[in-house]
Design a protein around this motif. Structure first.
Motif, PDB file in Angstrom:
ATOM      1  N   SER A 100      73.265   3.042 -22.160  1.00  0.00           N
ATOM      2  CA  SER A 100      72.923   3.504 -23.494  1.00  0.00           C
ATOM      3  C   SER A 100      72.412   4.933 -23.440  1.00  0.00           C
ATOM      4  O   SER A 100      71.778   5.415 -24.372  1.00  0.00           O
ATOM      5  N   GLY A 101      72.689   5.584 -22.333  1.00  0.00           N
ATOM      6  CA  GLY A 101      72.322   6.994 -22.199  1.00  0.00           C
ATOM      7  C   GLY A 101      70.874   7.212 -21.842  1.00  0.00           C
ATOM      8  O   GLY A 101      70.428   8.343 -21.672  1.00  0.00           O
ATOM      9  N   ARG A 102      70.134   6.121 -21.708  1.00  0.00           N
ATOM     10  CA  ARG A 102      68.720   6.254 -21.356  1.00  0.00           C
ATOM     11  C   ARG A 102      68.485   5.511 -20.060  1.00  0.00           C
ATOM     12  O   ARG A 102      69.137   4.507 -19.791  1.00  0.00           O
ATOM     13  N   SER A 103      67.536   5.973 -19.305  1.00  0.00           N
ATOM     14  CA  SER A 103      67.112   5.251 -18.094  1.00  0.00           C
ATOM     15  C   SER A 103      68.326   4.938 -17.219  1.00  0.00           C
ATOM     16  O   SER A 103      69.317   5.675 -17.234  1.00  0.00           O
ATOM     17  N   ARG A 104      68.247   3.851 -16.439  1.00  0.00           N
ATOM     18  CA  ARG A 104      69.414   3.501 -15.636  1.00  0.00           C
ATOM     19  C   ARG A 104      70.012   2.180 -16.071  1.00  0.00           C
ATOM     20  O   ARG A 104      71.136   1.853 -15.701  1.00  0.00           O
ATOM     21  N   ARG A 105      69.248   1.417 -16.859  1.00  0.00           N
ATOM     22  CA  ARG A 105      69.765   0.170 -17.416  1.00  0.00           C
ATOM     23  C   ARG A 105      69.268   0.103 -18.849  1.00  0.00           C
ATOM     24  O   ARG A 105      68.421   0.880 -19.251  1.00  0.00           O
ATOM     25  N   ASP A 106      69.769  -0.885 -19.574  1.00  0.00           N
ATOM     26  CA  ASP A 106      69.227  -1.155 -20.898  1.00  0.00           C
ATOM     27  C   ASP A 106      68.003  -2.049 -20.764  1.00  0.00           C
ATOM     28  O   ASP A 106      68.066  -3.094 -20.123  1.00  0.00           O
ATOM     29  N   TYR A 107      66.929  -1.639 -21.358  1.00  0.00           N
ATOM     30  CA  TYR A 107      65.708  -2.422 -21.236  1.00  0.00           C
ATOM     31  C   TYR A 107      65.264  -3.089 -22.527  1.00  0.00           C
ATOM     32  O   TYR A 107      64.294  -3.833 -22.534  1.00  0.00           O
ATOM     33  N   ASN A 108      65.987  -2.826 -23.629  1.00  0.00           N
ATOM     34  CA  ASN A 108      65.605  -3.444 -24.914  1.00  0.00           C
ATOM     35  C   ASN A 108      65.471  -4.945 -24.829  1.00  0.00           C
ATOM     36  O   ASN A 108      64.479  -5.526 -25.253  1.00  0.00           O
ATOM     37  N   GLU A 109      66.531  -5.586 -24.270  1.00  0.00           N
ATOM     38  CA  GLU A 109      66.498  -7.044 -24.242  1.00  0.00           C
ATOM     39  C   GLU A 109      65.462  -7.527 -23.232  1.00  0.00           C
ATOM     40  O   GLU A 109      64.870  -8.582 -23.397  1.00  0.00           O
ATOM     41  N   LEU A 110      65.258  -6.726 -22.217  1.00  0.00           N
ATOM     42  CA  LEU A 110      64.290  -7.142 -21.206  1.00  0.00           C
ATOM     43  C   LEU A 110      62.869  -7.100 -21.752  1.00  0.00           C
ATOM     44  O   LEU A 110      61.994  -7.823 -21.290  1.00  0.00           O
ATOM     45  N   ALA A 111      62.639  -6.258 -22.733  1.00  0.00           N
ATOM     46  CA  ALA A 111      61.290  -6.128 -23.278  1.00  0.00           C
ATOM     47  C   ALA A 111      60.816  -7.424 -23.934  1.00  0.00           C
ATOM     48  O   ALA A 111      59.622  -7.687 -24.012  1.00  0.00           O
ATOM     49  N   ALA A 112      61.764  -8.253 -24.393  1.00  0.00           N
ATOM     50  CA  ALA A 112      61.361  -9.483 -25.078  1.00  0.00           C
ATOM     51  C   ALA A 112      61.179 -10.651 -24.126  1.00  0.00           C
ATOM     52  O   ALA A 112      60.778 -11.736 -24.535  1.00  0.00           O
ATOM     53  N   THR A 113      61.476 -10.457 -22.852  1.00  0.00           N
ATOM     54  CA  THR A 113      61.563 -11.588 -21.933  1.00  0.00           C
ATOM     55  C   THR A 113      60.327 -11.763 -21.059  1.00  0.00           C
ATOM     56  O   THR A 113      59.445 -10.910 -21.013  1.00  0.00           O
ATOM     57  N   ARG A 114      60.362 -12.869 -20.333  1.00  0.00           N
ATOM     58  CA  ARG A 114      59.447 -13.076 -19.220  1.00  0.00           C
ATOM     59  C   ARG A 114      60.212 -12.664 -17.970  1.00  0.00           C
ATOM     60  O   ARG A 114      61.307 -13.151 -17.744  1.00  0.00           O
ATOM     61  N   LYS A 115      59.618 -11.787 -17.189  1.00  0.00           N
ATOM     62  CA  LYS A 115      60.256 -11.385 -15.935  1.00  0.00           C
ATOM     63  C   LYS A 115      59.690 -12.259 -14.823  1.00  0.00           C
ATOM     64  O   LYS A 115      58.468 -12.402 -14.698  1.00  0.00           O
ATOM     65  N   LEU A 116      60.585 -12.832 -14.038  1.00  0.00           N
ATOM     66  CA  LEU A 116      60.147 -13.780 -13.013  1.00  0.00           C
ATOM     67  C   LEU A 116      60.737 -13.449 -11.652  1.00  0.00           C
ATOM     68  O   LEU A 116      61.824 -12.878 -11.563  1.00  0.00           O
ATOM     69  N   HIS A 117      60.032 -13.881 -10.625  1.00  0.00           N
ATOM     70  CA  HIS A 117      60.624 -14.034  -9.297  1.00  0.00           C
ATOM     71  C   HIS A 117      60.884 -15.517  -9.125  1.00  0.00           C
ATOM     72  O   HIS A 117      59.966 -16.326  -9.284  1.00  0.00           O
ATOM     73  N   VAL A 118      62.128 -15.862  -8.806  1.00  0.00           N
ATOM     74  CA  VAL A 118      62.459 -17.264  -8.556  1.00  0.00           C
ATOM     75  C   VAL A 118      62.895 -17.382  -7.104  1.00  0.00           C
ATOM     76  O   VAL A 118      63.805 -16.657  -6.671  1.00  0.00           O
ATOM     77  N   THR A 119      62.247 -18.262  -6.372  1.00  0.00           N
ATOM     78  CA  THR A 119      62.633 -18.451  -4.972  1.00  0.00           C
ATOM     79  C   THR A 119      62.947 -19.927  -4.742  1.00  0.00           C
ATOM     80  O   THR A 119      62.271 -20.798  -5.294  1.00  0.00           O
ATOM     81  N   ILE A 120      63.995 -20.181  -3.978  1.00  0.00           N
ATOM     82  CA  ILE A 120      64.360 -21.551  -3.613  1.00  0.00           C
ATOM     83  C   ILE A 120      63.955 -21.708  -2.147  1.00  0.00           C
ATOM     84  O   ILE A 120      64.702 -21.302  -1.248  1.00  0.00           O
ATOM     85  N   PRO A 121      62.768 -22.235  -1.885  1.00  0.00           N
ATOM     86  CA  PRO A 121      62.183 -22.159  -0.545  1.00  0.00           C
ATOM     87  C   PRO A 121      63.002 -22.817   0.554  1.00  0.00           C
ATOM     88  O   PRO A 121      63.134 -22.245   1.627  1.00  0.00           O
ATOM     89  N   ASP A 122      63.561 -23.999   0.294  1.00  0.00           N
ATOM     90  CA  ASP A 122      64.216 -24.652   1.417  1.00  0.00           C
ATOM     91  C   ASP A 122      65.642 -24.164   1.646  1.00  0.00           C
ATOM     92  O   ASP A 122      66.317 -24.603   2.564  1.00  0.00           O
ATOM     93  N   ARG A 123      66.099 -23.228   0.822  1.00  0.00           N
ATOM     94  CA  ARG A 123      67.446 -22.672   0.989  1.00  0.00           C
ATOM     95  C   ARG A 123      67.428 -21.195   1.372  1.00  0.00           C
ATOM     96  O   ARG A 123      68.410 -20.684   1.896  1.00  0.00           O
ATOM     97  N   GLY A 124      66.354 -20.504   1.057  1.00  0.00           N
ATOM     98  CA  GLY A 124      66.278 -19.091   1.410  1.00  0.00           C
ATOM     99  C   GLY A 124      66.954 -18.148   0.432  1.00  0.00           C
ATOM    100  O   GLY A 124      67.191 -16.985   0.739  1.00  0.00           O
ATOM    101  N   HIS A 125      67.264 -18.654  -0.774  1.00  0.00           N
ATOM    102  CA  HIS A 125      67.841 -17.781  -1.808  1.00  0.00           C
ATOM    103  C   HIS A 125      66.725 -17.396  -2.782  1.00  0.00           C
ATOM    104  O   HIS A 125      65.785 -18.156  -2.992  1.00  0.00           O
ATOM    105  N   GLN A 126      66.858 -16.243  -3.396  1.00  0.00           N
ATOM    106  CA  GLN A 126      65.829 -15.801  -4.330  1.00  0.00           C
ATOM    107  C   GLN A 126      66.401 -14.733  -5.264  1.00  0.00           C
ATOM    108  O   GLN A 126      67.424 -14.119  -4.948  1.00  0.00           O
ATOM    109  N   THR A 127      65.700 -14.529  -6.373  1.00  0.00           N
ATOM    110  CA  THR A 127      66.193 -13.554  -7.336  1.00  0.00           C
ATOM    111  C   THR A 127      65.099 -13.125  -8.292  1.00  0.00           C
ATOM    112  O   THR A 127      64.094 -13.822  -8.459  1.00  0.00           O
ATOM    113  N   ILE A 128      65.318 -11.973  -8.892  1.00  0.00           N
ATOM    114  CA  ILE A 128      64.566 -11.608 -10.080  1.00  0.00           C
ATOM    115  C   ILE A 128      65.352 -12.216 -11.240  1.00  0.00           C
ATOM    116  O   ILE A 128      66.580 -12.285 -11.187  1.00  0.00           O
TER     117      ILE A 128
END
Lengths: 66, 463, 179
Positions: free
Chosen positions: B232-260
């Protein structure tokens, strides 16, 4: 000993002669310059092989007849 | 789990009690060599996408760990992954990046293999081998397990590894975010032509831990934000939709996968994004409305950087790309980057996205360049005798992850850190390295499939 | 020598001088002046290269505006790249690299309407970009360029640049510089 032939671009349907004197027809060419898939048309050594398909190795090709 | 005095990952190198991890894991040649056996020879590795091999005879030369493999589709349409090495003397039987073939022929002695891996051509078989060679013993070495999931192809050399979906566990929905269409329809992506391949001077675990969910390193990318390279010509990503959200770290401990990930509130309308292109903005808005109509919780999840153990990074959103961090040596990684768009998206949308992807990711990517600079020199600085005496701190947010996280009616699996106030945590890295240490220690997959043991115990307890 | 041959000779030299001046600007980090040499509608494209079977040349290069390439962009993105370096906090270029562009094999391909009074020219050249950074980091990138230049006053603007790098797996960690 005949000059080596580049079999890479030989067309399907071409007739070629092998070192044994047998004549085969190219059924498909994987274009690797190493192998051909061919069907036996004539073989003095082994008449029973006529009609069978086999992989032919490049070093075994001595002449392109057509 | 077994404790081996010479390895001692828990006691010496990866200490999750204190959150300290030794620099040795990045720079030590012996550890690197062991990783090839302990991690890469028995993990599920991403090999390619089915759209790269749509027709019988199609092939794509790929990699698993350090090794060259061939991904191909045989005459009857089955997908295979083979070690790219002649059984006779090892020469590569495929030296093209991709193409279509009926056979894979070795240029050294002429051995030739069908696309199903069978040894079909042996020069002078009757004469030199007296027809005695058992050709069936010398097919191309094939992976033990293969899985095609929504177009992605995964392979594993270890027959005792759990099936791919079990390996993914509850992380599956995050992989779905990149493989499903923007409108939520299953598996609607296509791969853009051209796989970026380049070499970075650092250990593979630097990018792996970064993409596991480094929420702390925005300062790396400040220059991109300042020049507004985002869609959208600003920043490096669009953050409008992110502003309304909960930002989380999700980790799956016994598998070793994880994500924002970002979770939208229930019934939240789509926000304006991709503002630099009215066509893309409209396409996105339309897709978001469709997505909200479909059943399933994914309509409330927004994808962000994540990592499938060990070395597959996914970014489902802006940009939309998978990266494989192929180990090359302790000090070098060969990155392969794959970019995706919705198969049914209008051409203008694909064009816009492609432009964005190229300027964001990869060696010409304005964002990725600064990551690589940091990984390069952080790695180099880790090599010294004195440096290696000082472990790295991965303590951020230790003890603050929770299970059974729920927000506005959506339950999130695994151990979760809510970043709304915290801003950042290193839970994903601890998760990655815990699993890495387990792989380095475990003598068999039985030891690694802790969830099966837990399930058995629960069943026994219930009786 | 015929008038046409003389005109071509002079034009080739003029184009070469232009390309050397352009290289000078980049090597001197005079990026704003370099941007001023780019036409507003410039296409700047560096395809990726595949290893393909003999004769299968159509698959050797990724396709402009269709596939992922190393670069495939216009002036807006090129300007943002320059601005990024100019923030002083683009860590991949901070401290800045030391770069030398060597340009050679300049060939005039076509001059429209003619070499005597050209309005548009296509030219080919070879490049060797030497990049040295921080302490010992060194990259050498070699390849070909095909340019379309448009007459602008007494000078030229670059309307189109196709960069053919002679690499498959990219052997430099980044492409923070221009070709």
């Amino acid at each position: 000993m005949s000059d080596p032939i580049n079999i890479r671009d030989l067309a399907v349907g071409s007739r070629i002669v092998l070192g044994s004197g047998a004549e085969v027809e190219i059924v498909s060419n994987p274009k690797d310059g190493v192998w051909l898939f061919a069907r036996y048309l004539a073989s003095a050594d082994d008449p029973a092989i006529v009609g069978q398909e086999e992989m032919i190795f490049a070093q075994d090709v001595v002449e392109v007849r057509s | 789990m077994t404790m081996n005095g010479t390895r001692g990952y828990y006691s010496g190198l990866v200490d999750l009690a204190t959150g300290l991890i030794s620099r040795e894991i990045f720079v030590n040649g012996d550890i690197y060599a062991q990783e090839q056996e302990r991690v890469f020879a028995r993990s599920w590795l991403f090999v390619g996408h089915e759209s790269q091999i749509p027709n019988p005879g199609d092939f794509f030369a790929s990699r698993m760990g350090e090794e060259s493999v061939i991904l191909c589709r045989d005459r009857v349409g089955s997908v295979h992954v083979f070690l790219n090495s002649c059984r006779h003397r090892g020469m590569k039987v495929c030296r093209y990046d991709d193409g279509n073939t009926t056979v894979f022929t070795c240029p050294y002695h002429g051995w030739s293999y069908g696309t199903d891996g069978a040894l079909v051509g042996v020069p002078f078989f009757r004469e030199a081998y007296h027809s005695e060679l058992d050709k069936s013993k010398y097919s191309l070495v094939e992976v033990a397990q293969l899985c095609c999931y929504k177009g992605t192809v995964w392979a594993n050399w270890d027959a005792s590894a759990p099936p791919f979906l079990e390996y993914l566990g509850e992380f599956r929905r995050f992989l779905d975010l990149i493989l499903d269409g923007w409108d939520g329809r299953e598996g609607q992506v296509e791969l853009l032509g051209g796989v970026q391949k380049w070499i970075i001077p650092c250990n593979w675990k630097w990018p792996a831990e970064n993409f596991s969910g480094d929420t702390y390193h925005n300062i790396s990318h400040r220059s991109v934000d300042l020049v507004g390279a985002g869609p959208s010509g600003r920043s490096r990503r669009d953050y409008n939709e992110l502003a309304a959200t909960r930002k989380l770290h999700v980790t799956i401990p016994d598998r070793g996968h994880q994500t924002i990930t970002y979770v939208l509130p229930k019934d939240h309308p789509p926000q304006a994004v991709y503002q630099n292109s009215p066509e893309v903005a409209e396409y996105f808005r339309h897709c978001e409305e469709e997505r909200r109509r479909r059943p399933g919780a994914n309509s409330r999840l927004i994808g962000a950087p994540g990592e499938v153990f060990p070395n597959l990074a996914l970014l489902p959103r802006q940009p939309r790309t998978l990266a494989v961090w192929h180990p090359k040596s302790a000090h070098e990684t060969e990155v392969w980057r794959f970019f995706f768009v919705d198969r049914d998206a209008p051409q203008q949308v694909k064009n816009f996205l492609r432009d964005y992807y190229i300027r964001y990711s990869g060696p010409a990517g304005m964002t990725e360049q600064d990551d690589m600079e940091n990984w390069n020199y952080a790695h180099a600085a880790s090599r010294g005798v004195i440096a290696r005496r000082h472990p790295y701190t991965y303590e951020m947010g230790m003890g603050h992850a929770v299970e059974n996280y729920e927000w506005d009616g959506l339950r999130v699996p695994g151990r979760v850190v809510d970043l709304t106030k915290a801003m950042a945590s290193e839970e994903p890295m601890r998760n990655l390295y815990r699993r890495w240490a387990q792989f380095m220690e475990a003598d068999s997959w039985d030891e690694l499939m802790t969830w099966r043991r837990d399930a058995l115990r629960e069943a026994e307890a219930a009786e | 020598m015929s008038d046409d041959r003389v005109a071509r000779l002079l034009l080739t030299q003029e184009i070469a001088q232009f390309l050397y001046t352009e290289a000078e600007l980049l090597d001197e980090r005079r990026h704003d002046e370099w941007l001023a040499l780019l036409a507003e509608d410039i296409r700047y494209w560096m395809p990726m290269r595949r290893n393909v079977k003999y004769g299968d040349t159509s698959r050797e290069f990724t396709r402009e505006t269709e596939d992922i390439s190393w670069f495939d962009e216009g002036k807006d993105t090129l300007t943002r790249r320059v601005r990024q370096i100019q923030t002083g906090i683009h860590w991949a270029e901070e401290p800045q690299s030391r770069i030398t562009h060597m340009v050679s094999n300049v060939q005039l391909l076509q001059a429209k309407p003619d070499a005597g009074a050209p309005r548009e020219v296509t030219a080919k050249s070879r490049f060797l970009v030497y990049r040295n950074r921080v302490e010992t980091e060194t990259d050498l990138l070699v390849g070909k360029r095909e340019d379309t230049l448009r007459r602008a006053g007494d000078g030229w603007l670059i309307a189109r640049r196709t960069i053919i790098l002679d690499q498959n797996v990219l052997l430099t960690k980044n492409l923070t510089f221009f070709f």
